[in-house]
Design a protein around this motif. Structure first.
Motif, PDB file in Angstrom:
ATOM      1  N   MET A  39       0.952  -1.088   0.331  1.00  0.00           N
ATOM      2  CA  MET A  39      -0.118  -0.265   0.073  1.00  0.00           C
ATOM      3  C   MET A  39       0.463   1.236  -0.439  1.00  0.00           C
TER       4      MET A  39
ATOM      5  N   ASN B  10       2.134   1.866  -3.537  1.00  0.00           N
ATOM      6  CA  ASN B  10       1.315   2.476  -4.698  1.00  0.00           C
ATOM      7  C   ASN B  10       1.275   3.811  -4.300  1.00  0.00           C
TER       8      ASN B  10
ATOM      9  N   VAL C 208      -7.372  -2.959  -4.982  1.00  0.00           N
ATOM     10  CA  VAL C 208      -6.644  -2.963  -3.537  1.00  0.00           C
ATOM     11  C   VAL C 208      -8.026  -3.273  -2.750  1.00  0.00           C
TER      12      VAL C 208
END
Length: 152
Positions: free
Chosen positions: A128, A131, A143
């Motif tokens: 995460m 990203n 996600v």
């Protein structure tokens, strides 16, 4: 008697192509990207793979044995680190859709089953963060799969 999957993860056996876990962890980034039949061995799940229908399926017996096998646990942690190194070095997956997104979902879920939720969440947090740092290009639906693979 240990299954082929368990002995592979413990480092005493091989996969369907006679590769050891060490062999797979030593693959180049280019090979990790283009070879598609190793991820199901490194990070097995209890469901048959749609991409590799002949890949092993994780059984309840495998889960119990692997969770209590220190060598298998060490190899799972090494595989997790190798995949993080691969993903950090190859940011092409940071786009809306990429086959590595399925690998990421698999890794998170497998870690939750075999190593523990803390390790699964740590891997997910690293993904995460990558990203987010890239401007959040990954499709929000993908996600969500990562979140669902190991809920908080």
């Amino acid at each position: 008697m240990a299954s082929q999957l368990h002995t592979f993860l413990a480092g005493t056996g091989t996969d369907h192509r006679a590769r050891t876990v060490v062999d797979i962890l030593a693959l180049s980034d280019a090979r990790l990207e283009t070879v598609h039949d190793y991820i199901q061995w490194l990070f097995p799940l209890p469901e048959r793979s749609g991409a590799q229908p002949d890949a092993p399926v994780l059984t309840p017996e495998d889960i119990a044995a692997i969770r209590y096998d220190s060598a298998a646990q060490a190899n799972l942690r090494a595989a997790t680190e190798r995949m993080l190194v691969f993903l950090r070095a190859n940011p092409h997956w940071l786009r809306a859709h990429d086959h590595n997104h399925l690998r990421i979902s698999r890794i998170i879920r497998s870690l939750a089953l075999l190593v523990g939720s803390d390790e699964a969440r740590a891997f997910r947090s690293a993904i995460m963060a990558m990203n987010k740092e890239a401007g959040s290009p990954v499709d929000p639906g993908n996600v969500r799969y990562w979140q669902q693979a190991c809920p908080d």
